[in-house]
Design a protein around this motif. Structure first.
Motif, PDB file in Angstrom:
ATOM      1  N   PRO A 196       0.823  -1.202   0.000  1.00  0.00           N
ATOM      2  CA  PRO A 196       0.000   0.000   0.000  1.00  0.00           C
ATOM      3  C   PRO A 196       0.864   1.263   0.000  1.00  0.00           C
ATOM      4  O   PRO A 196       2.072   1.176   0.211  1.00  0.00           O
TER       5      PRO A 196
ATOM      6  N   THR B  83      -4.172  -0.276  -1.386  1.00  0.00           N
ATOM      7  CA  THR B  83      -4.758   0.987  -0.962  1.00  0.00           C
ATOM      8  C   THR B  83      -3.758   2.127  -1.084  1.00  0.00           C
ATOM      9  O   THR B  83      -2.555   1.934  -1.009  1.00  0.00           O
TER      10      THR B  83
ATOM     11  N   THR C 181      -9.029   2.452  -2.618  1.00  0.00           N
ATOM     12  CA  THR C 181      -8.578   1.109  -2.992  1.00  0.00           C
ATOM     13  C   THR C 181      -8.518   1.018  -4.509  1.00  0.00           C
ATOM     14  O   THR C 181      -9.504   1.329  -5.199  1.00  0.00           O
TER      15      THR C 181
END
Length: 196
Positions: A98, A121, A163
């Motif tokens: 992420p 994300t 996301t």
């Protein structure tokens, strides 16, 4: 530079220069640095508060030139990249996510770029409550035209987490819509590529 050329920036280079490598800079202050340039390499200047470094209070000075032979004191490694070419989509990590974007004004006139893997994300993080994150189209990203998006002028508190979709090879555009796009024009915008 202009103020310096006019002689309006006082200097303390000869009588009493600081004898250490840490300097406190007062609010709206400045530092003029004089140093011998005989030690080739890259040298970082940075704030000692980690969060300040992450929002851009750091710079790297390159002493010497890239590409000279190691016999001339230069043995640079740029990997498979061409020299002096910006990476198209710098990944946030070796696995594409992420990622965190510290959403702060003046983060760069061109905004930030991230490359994330599908399903990962991206967290837009800010301290004050006068920002927001809106997804916009490419044309509005380039012009910072944000006023016609719903809730574009409403500030939000806390992090915004996005996301990445599972569709590959897409580019998504984001901006802070506050102050009729002024925050976007000051660099609060992001281009996120979804790639494996």
């Amino acid at each position: 530079m202009e103020q310096d050329k006019l002689g309006k920036l006082p200097r303390n280079l000869f009588d009493n220069p600081p004898a250490k490598d840490t300097i406190q800079v007062p609010t709206r202050g400045y530092v003029i640095i004089r140093t011998p340039l005989d030690n080739a390499g890259t040298w970082i200047f940075h704030c000692h508060i980690n969060f300040h470094v992450t929002v851009g209070m750091a710079m790297v000075l390159q002493i010497g030139e890239l590409g000279k032979s190691s016999l001339e004191g230069q043995d640079w490694c740029t990997g498979s990249l061409q020299r002096n070419v910006e990476c198209d989509t710098p990944p946030p990590g070796p696995f594409g996510g992420p990622s965190v974007i510290y959403w702060n004004r003046y983060i760069g006139i061109d905004g930030v770029k991230r490359c994330v893997a599908p399903g990962n994300t991206v967290t837009f993080s800010w301290i004050l409550d006068n920002h927001n994150v809106i997804e916009i189209n490419e044309s509005d990203y380039e012009s910072c035209n944000t006023h016609h998006y719903p809730n574009s002028t409403i500030p939000t508190i806390g992090d915004h987490i996005w996301t990445a979709p599972t569709t590959l090879n897409e580019t998504h555009y984001f901006a802070c819509g506050r102050w009729s796009g002024d925050h976007c024009r000051l660099g609060m915008k992001a281009k996120i590529h979804v790639r494996n």
